[in-house]
Scaffold this motif. Structure first.
Motif, mmCIF file in Angstrom:
data_model
loop_
_atom_site.group_PDB
_atom_site.id
_atom_site.type_symbol
_atom_site.label_atom_id
_atom_site.label_comp_id
_atom_site.label_asym_id
_atom_site.label_seq_id
_atom_site.Cartn_x
_atom_site.Cartn_y
_atom_site.Cartn_z
ATOM 1 N N PHE A 151 -10.604 -1.264 -3.788
ATOM 2 C CA PHE A 151 -9.823 -1.756 -2.354
ATOM 3 C C PHE A 151 -8.427 -2.311 -2.843
ATOM 4 N N PHE A 152 -8.265 -3.013 -3.445
ATOM 5 C CA PHE A 152 -6.907 -3.549 -4.000
ATOM 6 C C PHE A 152 -6.026 -2.416 -4.746
ATOM 7 N N GLU B 261 -0.500 0.231 -0.308
ATOM 8 C CA GLU B 261 -0.029 -0.893 0.270
ATOM 9 C C GLU B 261 -0.168 -0.643 1.886
ATOM 10 N N ASP C 133 -2.401 1.201 3.828
ATOM 11 C CA ASP C 133 -3.978 1.231 3.773
ATOM 12 C C ASP C 133 -4.229 -0.346 4.179
ATOM 13 N N ARG C 134 -3.808 -1.108 3.128
ATOM 14 C CA ARG C 134 -4.056 -2.439 3.131
ATOM 15 C C ARG C 134 -3.594 -3.465 4.014
ATOM 16 N N ASN D 232 -3.685 -6.075 8.201
ATOM 17 C CA ASN D 232 -2.982 -7.298 8.077
ATOM 18 C C ASN D 232 -3.663 -8.706 8.677
ATOM 19 N N TYR E 208 -6.512 -8.532 5.676
ATOM 20 C CA TYR E 208 -5.990 -8.447 4.357
ATOM 21 C C TYR E 208 -4.586 -9.307 4.174
ATOM 22 N N GLU F 59 -1.607 -10.789 1.988
ATOM 23 C CA GLU F 59 -0.828 -10.357 0.834
ATOM 24 C C GLU F 59 -0.598 -11.599 -0.044
ATOM 25 N N LEU G 140 -9.073 -9.815 1.000
ATOM 26 C CA LEU G 140 -9.741 -9.475 2.085
ATOM 27 C C LEU G 140 -11.004 -10.437 2.502
ATOM 28 N N PRO H 10 -11.130 -0.934 6.247
ATOM 29 C CA PRO H 10 -10.228 -0.101 5.831
ATOM 30 C C PRO H 10 -10.464 1.575 6.280
#
Length: 341
Positions: free
Chosen positions: A57-58, A62, A64-65, A69, A79, A81, A97, A125
């Protein structure tokens, strides 16, 4: 360090009468004296697969993550940051997440309690469709394991094993995080104070943690010293939340802990699962001789403990996510301040 953080084998709880009695005694000592222990023999054998899923996932782009938000979520889901969540006002140096109970959207109505804003669906996601079924299966199994462990814990205190069933039935407010702690790029000021996650207590009943082999989880023990929890493959690190401290009048401990940021160039991944009461559930003192003889929770003006779980979790969220509060819940900070006065 296994003496500091006992290793308990859940299979002993279904063994001979003597093995079960010994298990319950070791469990009581662990949760009273330390508040942390490691659990093996639990039958959940795909932790490595879940950690691999977390790494994947990580590793997503960026964009997609950031499509998930957390700043766009009034439910505090999605998600985050680096530095988005705070502990005691200091940004934590981790990516994450946040996932909660999967429920239909229910916008709060006038007069609803503040915690009503936490009810609704998760954000998943689109670039990784396999994540949702794997996480939901994990949550189902860890919910069952947590409930079994909670009943054993009450039995270890000579309380009725089912005394807390009604605070989690039918909708425990579970919470799962996928976490990535990236080490700083270099060893100078970018490393900051070394905080991956700052010193804190958990807010609910039980936490079950899977950690990779990097290390870094540290627990406050006697004399204000922090001891690192050793990594045991296949074990869950188990600790208690503030609501069990409330229910046992301080006999059980919601022990302070932290995560140290990895060294430069090193990545740490972990998955904490938080087993919590229903949002509208209020804790009552356990009918236990250990609880009856306890002196009560220690008053802390900086961290009052609320018996209603919805109040306790909102206390934590208001402190941890000031940007979400400002964007979606501007009245929450003021109401939390009045509760703490």
């Amino acid at each position: 360090m296994t003496d500091t953080f006992p290793v308990l084998d859940l299979r002993d709880a279904t063994g001979s009468k003597e093995a079960r009695a010994q298990f319950l005694n070791r469990l009581r000592v662990a949760v009273h004296e330390v508040g942390f222990f490691q659990l093996v023999g639990h039958g959940v054998d795909d932790a490595d697969d879940m950690l691999d899923l977390t790494r994947r996932f990580f590793a997503l782009p960026e964009a997609d993550r950031l499509a998930l938000n957390i700043l766009d979520s009034p439910l505090f889901r999605g998600y985050s940051e680096l530095g988005r969540e705070h502990t005691k006002g200091i940004p934590d140096q981790r990516l994450q997440l946040d996932i909660g109970p999967e429920q239909p959207a229910r916008p709060p109505a006038p007069g609803d309690p503040a915690h009503q804003c936490l009810i609704g669906p998760n954000r998943w996601p689109g670039a990784m469709p396999e994540l949702r079924p794997a996480v939901e299966s994990w949550i189902t199994r860890l919910t069952d394991l947590s409930h079994r462990l909670l009943r054993l814990l009450l039995e270890s205190l000579d309380a009725p094993a089912g005394f807390l069933d009604d605070v989690v039935d039918p909708d425990p407010q579970i919470h799962l995080k996928l976490l990535h702690y990236p080490g700083p790029a270099r060893t100078d000021e970018e490393a900051g104070n070394g905080q991956g996650t700052g010193i804190h207590n958990d807010l609910g009943l039980l936490t079950l943690l899977v950690q990779d082999d990097t290390g870094g989880l540290q627990v406050a023990v006697e004399d204000g010293r922090f001891a690192e929890v050793p990594v045991i493959p296949g074990a869950f690190v188990v600790n208690l939340g503030e609501l069990l401290e409330v229910a046992t009048r301080g006999y059980l401990r919601a022990t302070k802990h932290r995560v140290i940021r990895p060294a430069p160039g090193v990545d740490r991944y972990s998955i904490p699962f938080f087993y919590n009461p229903r949002l509208d559930a209020t804790m009552q003192p356990l009918p236990s001789p250990y609880v009856a003889a306890s002196g009560g929770v220690v008053a802390d003006a900086d961290n009052p403990l609320f018996a209603l779980y919805g109040d306790n979790v909102m206390k934590g969220l208001v402190r941890s996510f000031p940007e979400i509060v400002a964007r979606h819940h501007p009245t929450l900070a003021a109401s939390a301040g009045s509760k703490n006065a």
